[in-house]
Design a protein around this motif. Structure first.
Motif, PDB file in Angstrom:
ATOM      1  N   LEU A 199      49.398  19.636  28.832  1.00 49.39           N
ATOM      2  CA  LEU A 199      50.192  19.197  29.998  1.00 49.39           C
ATOM      3  C   LEU A 199      51.330  18.257  29.627  1.00 49.39           C
ATOM      4  O   LEU A 199      52.071  17.819  30.493  1.00 49.39           O
ATOM      5  CB  LEU A 199      49.276  18.532  31.031  1.00 49.39           C
ATOM      6  N   GLY A 200      51.462  17.934  28.345  1.00 48.77           N
ATOM      7  CA  GLY A 200      52.539  17.039  27.906  1.00 48.77           C
ATOM      8  C   GLY A 200      52.377  15.626  28.438  1.00 48.77           C
ATOM      9  O   GLY A 200      53.360  15.000  28.829  1.00 48.77           O
ATOM     10  N   LEU A 201      51.142  15.124  28.445  1.00 48.84           N
ATOM     11  CA  LEU A 201      50.870  13.799  29.000  1.00 48.84           C
ATOM     12  C   LEU A 201      51.224  12.704  28.000  1.00 48.84           C
ATOM     13  O   LEU A 201      51.058  12.872  26.792  1.00 48.84           O
ATOM     14  CB  LEU A 201      49.392  13.684  29.393  1.00 48.84           C
ATOM     15  N   GLU A 202      51.692  11.582  28.527  1.00 48.96           N
ATOM     16  CA  GLU A 202      52.058  10.424  27.718  1.00 48.96           C
ATOM     17  C   GLU A 202      51.180   9.245  28.097  1.00 48.96           C
ATOM     18  O   GLU A 202      50.648   9.194  29.213  1.00 48.96           O
ATOM     19  CB  GLU A 202      53.530  10.081  27.954  1.00 48.96           C
ATOM     20  N   PRO A 203      51.034   8.259  27.201  1.00 52.88           N
ATOM     21  CA  PRO A 203      50.242   7.077  27.554  1.00 52.88           C
ATOM     22  C   PRO A 203      50.771   6.407  28.820  1.00 52.88           C
ATOM     23  O   PRO A 203      51.982   6.306  29.030  1.00 52.88           O
ATOM     24  CB  PRO A 203      50.413   6.153  26.345  1.00 52.88           C
TER      25      PRO A 203
END
Length: 154
Positions: A8-12
Motif C-alpha cells: 500500500l506504500g505506507l510510510e511511518p
C-alpha cells in the motif's frame, strides 16, 4: 502474511504505525479553523515493529474500519474523562466511531502480528486540528493515568 506496508506504500506515522492518505474529498466545508475537505481517508497499519499509537485527538469525527489482521485495542477518553476500550478484530467489532474532541490511542493485542484499518475523517483531516496528548493529560485524568501512560510521550 501480506506485506501491507510495501503493497500500500505506507510510510511511518508520527503517532506510531504506518499510513498513507487514500482519499481527499473534492468539496470543502467551512469550519471554525478554516475550510476543510468534506472527508479524507487513510490506510493505517500497526505491526510488530510499530505495535501502538500515541494518545491524540482530532477536532473531526473519525470512523475506523478493520480491513485485515487484529485484534486491535482502541482506548478512548471522552471530554468528561470516561475511558472506553474497544477491540476491533475478526471475532469482535469491525467498526469504531471516535467523535471529534475525544482522546484515542490504539495497539495490537491478543498476539496480533498486524492490524490494518481504513480511517475516514469528517470534516477532513488537517494537522491544525490534531493534538498529541501532553504529559499533563495524566494529571488532568489522574484516575486514568495508569491506563493512559503507555500511550503518552515521556
Amino acid at each position: 502474511m501480506r506485506d501491507w506496508q510495501r503493497e500500500l506504500g505506507l510510510e511511518p506515522h508520527g503517532e506510531g504505525g504506518f499510513f498513507r492518505r487514500i482519499y481527499t474529498g473534492a468539496h470543502e466545508v467551512a469550519t471554525a479553523r478554516g475550510p476543510r475537505p468534506a472527508a479524507t481517508a487513510i490506510h493505517y497499519l500497526l505491526d510488530e515493529a510499530r505495535p501502538s499509537g500515541l494518545l491524540h485527538r482530532n477536532r473531526s469525527d473519525i470512523l475506523h474500519f478493520l480491513i485485515d489482521g487484529g485484534p486491535l485495542e482502541y482506548v478512548t477518553v471522552d471530554p468528561a474523562g470516561a475511558l472506553t476500550r474497544t477491540v476491533l478484530g475478526p471475532d469482535a467489532e469491525r467498526f469504531l466511531l471516535v467523535p471529534g474532541g475525544w482522546w484515542k490511542a490504539s495497539r495490537l493485542t491478543g498476539g496480533a502480528r498486524h492490524g490494518l484499518v481504513a480511517e475516514v475523517v469528517t470534516p477532513g483531516f488537517d494537522y491544525a486540528d490534531h493534538e498529541f496528548a501532553p504529559r499533563t493529560v495524566l494529571e488532568e485524568f489522574p484516575h486514568l493515568a495508569a491506563d493512559l501512560r503507555p500511550f503518552v510521550r515521556t
